[in-house]
Scaffold this motif. Sequence first.
Motif, PDB file in Angstrom:
ATOM      1  N   LYS A  93      -8.564  -9.050   0.242  1.00  0.00           N
ATOM      2  CA  LYS A  93      -7.643  -8.092  -0.367  1.00  0.00           C
ATOM      3  C   LYS A  93      -6.334  -8.039   0.424  1.00  0.00           C
ATOM      4  O   LYS A  93      -5.239  -7.984  -0.141  1.00  0.00           O
ATOM      5  N   ALA A  94      -6.441  -8.065   1.755  1.00  0.00           N
ATOM      6  CA  ALA A  94      -5.247  -7.987   2.602  1.00  0.00           C
ATOM      7  C   ALA A  94      -4.403  -9.239   2.501  1.00  0.00           C
ATOM      8  O   ALA A  94      -3.172  -9.193   2.682  1.00  0.00           O
ATOM      9  N   ALA A  95      -5.027 -10.374   2.188  1.00  0.00           N
ATOM     10  CA  ALA A  95      -4.316 -11.650   2.128  1.00  0.00           C
ATOM     11  C   ALA A  95      -3.238 -11.670   1.049  1.00  0.00           C
ATOM     12  O   ALA A  95      -2.348 -12.528   1.084  1.00  0.00           O
ATOM     13  N   ALA A  96      -3.297 -10.738   0.115  1.00  0.00           N
ATOM     14  CA  ALA A  96      -2.248 -10.653  -0.906  1.00  0.00           C
ATOM     15  C   ALA A  96      -0.912 -10.241  -0.292  1.00  0.00           C
ATOM     16  O   ALA A  96       0.140 -10.397  -0.910  1.00  0.00           O
ATOM     17  N   HIS A  97      -0.946  -9.763   0.939  1.00  0.00           N
ATOM     18  CA  HIS A  97       0.263  -9.287   1.613  1.00  0.00           C
ATOM     19  C   HIS A  97       0.717 -10.224   2.724  1.00  0.00           C
ATOM     20  O   HIS A  97       1.619  -9.886   3.488  1.00  0.00           O
ATOM     21  N   GLY A  98       0.086 -11.396   2.844  1.00  0.00           N
ATOM     22  CA  GLY A  98       0.486 -12.351   3.872  1.00  0.00           C
ATOM     23  C   GLY A  98      -0.733 -12.967   4.534  1.00  0.00           C
ATOM     24  O   GLY A  98      -1.877 -12.741   4.119  1.00  0.00           O
TER      25      GLY A  98
ATOM     26  N   HIS B  91      -7.460   7.677  10.805  1.00  0.00           N
ATOM     27  CA  HIS B  91      -7.999   8.087   9.514  1.00  0.00           C
ATOM     28  C   HIS B  91      -9.024   9.209   9.663  1.00  0.00           C
ATOM     29  O   HIS B  91      -9.996   9.296   8.931  1.00  0.00           O
ATOM     30  N   GLY B  92      -8.821  10.055  10.634  1.00  0.00           N
ATOM     31  CA  GLY B  92      -9.729  11.177  10.821  1.00  0.00           C
ATOM     32  C   GLY B  92     -11.118  10.684  11.187  1.00  0.00           C
ATOM     33  O   GLY B  92     -11.299   9.812  12.018  1.00  0.00           O
ATOM     34  N   LYS B  93     -12.113  11.235  10.515  1.00  0.00           N
ATOM     35  CA  LYS B  93     -13.497  10.889  10.814  1.00  0.00           C
ATOM     36  C   LYS B  93     -13.972   9.660  10.038  1.00  0.00           C
ATOM     37  O   LYS B  93     -15.043   9.145  10.295  1.00  0.00           O
ATOM     38  N   LYS B  94     -13.192   9.221   9.078  1.00  0.00           N
ATOM     39  CA  LYS B  94     -13.613   8.126   8.235  1.00  0.00           C
ATOM     40  C   LYS B  94     -13.074   6.791   8.734  1.00  0.00           C
ATOM     41  O   LYS B  94     -11.878   6.631   8.935  1.00  0.00           O
ATOM     42  N   LEU B  95     -13.958   5.843   8.918  1.00  0.00           N
ATOM     43  CA  LEU B  95     -13.539   4.509   9.329  1.00  0.00           C
ATOM     44  C   LEU B  95     -13.122   3.696   8.117  1.00  0.00           C
ATOM     45  O   LEU B  95     -13.563   3.940   6.998  1.00  0.00           O
ATOM     46  N   ALA B  96     -12.259   2.715   8.342  1.00  0.00           N
ATOM     47  CA  ALA B  96     -11.794   1.846   7.262  1.00  0.00           C
ATOM     48  C   ALA B  96     -11.498   0.474   7.840  1.00  0.00           C
ATOM     49  O   ALA B  96     -11.329   0.299   9.053  1.00  0.00           O
ATOM     50  N   TRP B  97     -11.453  -0.509   6.950  1.00  0.00           N
ATOM     51  CA  TRP B  97     -11.035  -1.842   7.369  1.00  0.00           C
ATOM     52  C   TRP B  97      -9.520  -1.830   7.538  1.00  0.00           C
ATOM     53  O   TRP B  97      -8.794  -1.522   6.598  1.00  0.00           O
ATOM     54  N   GLU B  98      -9.051  -2.143   8.730  1.00  0.00           N
ATOM     55  CA  GLU B  98      -7.623  -2.181   9.010  1.00  0.00           C
ATOM     56  C   GLU B  98      -7.221  -3.623   9.286  1.00  0.00           C
ATOM     57  O   GLU B  98      -7.727  -4.250  10.211  1.00  0.00           O
ATOM     58  N   ALA B  99      -6.322  -4.128   8.471  1.00  0.00           N
ATOM     59  CA  ALA B  99      -5.890  -5.525   8.589  1.00  0.00           C
ATOM     60  C   ALA B  99      -4.409  -5.608   8.900  1.00  0.00           C
ATOM     61  O   ALA B  99      -3.623  -4.752   8.482  1.00  0.00           O
ATOM     62  N   GLU B 100      -4.039  -6.640   9.629  1.00  0.00           N
ATOM     63  CA  GLU B 100      -2.637  -6.927   9.907  1.00  0.00           C
ATOM     64  C   GLU B 100      -2.322  -8.299   9.337  1.00  0.00           C
ATOM     65  O   GLU B 100      -3.072  -9.256   9.536  1.00  0.00           O
ATOM     66  N   THR B 101      -1.216  -8.383   8.604  1.00  0.00           N
ATOM     67  CA  THR B 101      -0.814  -9.645   8.000  1.00  0.00           C
ATOM     68  C   THR B 101       0.605 -10.007   8.403  1.00  0.00           C
ATOM     69  O   THR B 101       1.385  -9.140   8.811  1.00  0.00           O
TER      70      THR B 101
ATOM     71  N   VAL C 258      -2.518  -3.202   6.379  1.00  0.00           N
ATOM     72  CA  VAL C 258      -3.225  -2.887   5.145  1.00  0.00           C
ATOM     73  C   VAL C 258      -4.551  -2.228   5.487  1.00  0.00           C
ATOM     74  O   VAL C 258      -5.266  -2.676   6.394  1.00  0.00           O
ATOM     75  N   THR C 259      -4.882  -1.164   4.769  1.00  0.00           N
ATOM     76  CA  THR C 259      -6.148  -0.470   4.961  1.00  0.00           C
ATOM     77  C   THR C 259      -7.007  -0.630   3.714  1.00  0.00           C
ATOM     78  O   THR C 259      -6.531  -0.432   2.601  1.00  0.00           O
ATOM     79  N   VAL C 260      -8.274  -0.992   3.915  1.00  0.00           N
ATOM     80  CA  VAL C 260      -9.208  -1.179   2.806  1.00  0.00           C
ATOM     81  C   VAL C 260     -10.403  -0.254   3.007  1.00  0.00           C
ATOM     82  O   VAL C 260     -11.060  -0.297   4.061  1.00  0.00           O
ATOM     83  N   ASP C 261     -10.691   0.563   2.018  1.00  0.00           N
ATOM     84  CA  ASP C 261     -11.816   1.479   2.103  1.00  0.00           C
ATOM     85  C   ASP C 261     -13.120   0.684   2.042  1.00  0.00           C
ATOM     86  O   ASP C 261     -13.315  -0.118   1.115  1.00  0.00           O
ATOM     87  N   PRO C 262     -14.032   0.855   3.001  1.00  0.00           N
ATOM     88  CA  PRO C 262     -15.273   0.068   3.021  1.00  0.00           C
ATOM     89  C   PRO C 262     -16.247   0.444   1.911  1.00  0.00           C
ATOM     90  O   PRO C 262     -17.175  -0.312   1.621  1.00  0.00           O
ATOM     91  N   GLY C 263     -16.019   1.598   1.283  1.00  0.00           N
ATOM     92  CA  GLY C 263     -16.897   2.009   0.200  1.00  0.00           C
ATOM     93  C   GLY C 263     -16.371   1.616  -1.153  1.00  0.00           C
ATOM     94  O   GLY C 263     -17.038   0.919  -1.926  1.00  0.00           O
ATOM     95  N   SER C 264     -15.142   2.011  -1.446  1.00  0.00           N
ATOM     96  CA  SER C 264     -14.564   1.766  -2.768  1.00  0.00           C
ATOM     97  C   SER C 264     -13.768   0.474  -2.857  1.00  0.00           C
ATOM     98  O   SER C 264     -13.536  -0.049  -3.948  1.00  0.00           O
TER      99      SER C 264
ATOM    100  N   ALA D 267     -10.659   0.375  -2.113  1.00  0.00           N
ATOM    101  CA  ALA D 267      -9.279   0.772  -2.391  1.00  0.00           C
ATOM    102  C   ALA D 267      -8.361   0.332  -1.265  1.00  0.00           C
ATOM    103  O   ALA D 267      -8.702   0.432  -0.082  1.00  0.00           O
ATOM    104  N   VAL D 268      -7.181  -0.168  -1.649  1.00  0.00           N
ATOM    105  CA  VAL D 268      -6.225  -0.698  -0.674  1.00  0.00           C
ATOM    106  C   VAL D 268      -5.030   0.226  -0.556  1.00  0.00           C
ATOM    107  O   VAL D 268      -4.493   0.704  -1.555  1.00  0.00           O
ATOM    108  N   SER D 269      -4.622   0.501   0.665  1.00  0.00           N
ATOM    109  CA  SER D 269      -3.395   1.254   0.913  1.00  0.00           C
ATOM    110  C   SER D 269      -2.569   0.488   1.921  1.00  0.00           C
ATOM    111  O   SER D 269      -3.113  -0.180   2.806  1.00  0.00           O
ATOM    112  N   ASN D 270      -1.268   0.559   1.796  1.00  0.00           N
ATOM    113  CA  ASN D 270      -0.364  -0.227   2.637  1.00  0.00           C
ATOM    114  C   ASN D 270       0.475   0.671   3.524  1.00  0.00           C
ATOM    115  O   ASN D 270       0.989   1.698   3.074  1.00  0.00           O
ATOM    116  N   ALA D 271       0.622   0.245   4.765  1.00  0.00           N
ATOM    117  CA  ALA D 271       1.557   0.902   5.670  1.00  0.00           C
ATOM    118  C   ALA D 271       2.861   0.140   5.620  1.00  0.00           C
ATOM    119  O   ALA D 271       2.892  -1.041   5.263  1.00  0.00           O
ATOM    120  N   PRO D 272       3.987   0.776   5.968  1.00  0.00           N
ATOM    121  CA  PRO D 272       5.281   0.072   5.956  1.00  0.00           C
ATOM    122  C   PRO D 272       5.260  -1.124   6.889  1.00  0.00           C
ATOM    123  O   PRO D 272       4.580  -1.122   7.905  1.00  0.00           O
TER     124      PRO D 272
END
Length: 224
Positions: free
Chosen positions: A164-169, A181-191, A201-207, A209-214
């Motif tokens: 999923k993160a590869a779409a950004h580089g 991310h508070g108490k919730k862990l997530a997949w954090e990728a750097e591209t 890029v952050t990817v939710d390990p459950g759903s 869902a992808v969110s992007n940081a600047p």
Amino acid sequence: MKRNVVIATVAAAALIAGGTATAVAIGSEDGTAAASSSSPAQGQQAEGVASYENAQGQGGDNDGDDAREAKAASVTAQQAAAAALKAVPGTVTEADLDDDESGVAWDVNVLGKDGKWHDITVGADKAEVRSQHVDQDDDGDEGKDRVRSVLNDASVDIAQAAGKAAAHGTVVSVELDGPDHGKKLAWEAETVTKDGAEHHVTVDPGSGAVSNAPSDDDNDGDDD
């Protein structure tokens, strides 16, 4: 005669400065000689300046390291994870592209089916395991316990997150983390993109869902 006077003068000046002198006579076109000298203190100072300048040229600026490593790697994060799992069955929790003694390689962390944490180095030019060992530190670390808990319920593994993160580089690192991310862990990728811009890029390990940081290279007023 003039040469001896010059050498003696240089030597005396060096001794006054607090060091010994090495005088070298250098012939000139008219046959006369000039002298060159240096003291240990002056030599050490010159070496220090050279070392600093060399560090500035080779390692003083790390901004381009990720881009350079990304260009040097032909093995993706997904391929590195797969190679690591062949060596140690389990779940990959982190893959990071970095330099080691043998060149650019992937540092992969695996929570093995044996319940132990394994550190595995996979080549970035060929998906082969270069080295591996069991991590003996922090067996009861709270962060690792949280990772275990999240992995038990995760529907998205590191390979899927990297995809999923590869779409950004080009992915240069991906890990299950959560300080931001508070108490919730997530997949954090750097591209890294072809122009060297870095994205997080952050990817939710459950759903999934992808969110992007600047981008690290975004400038004020840039609408991209």
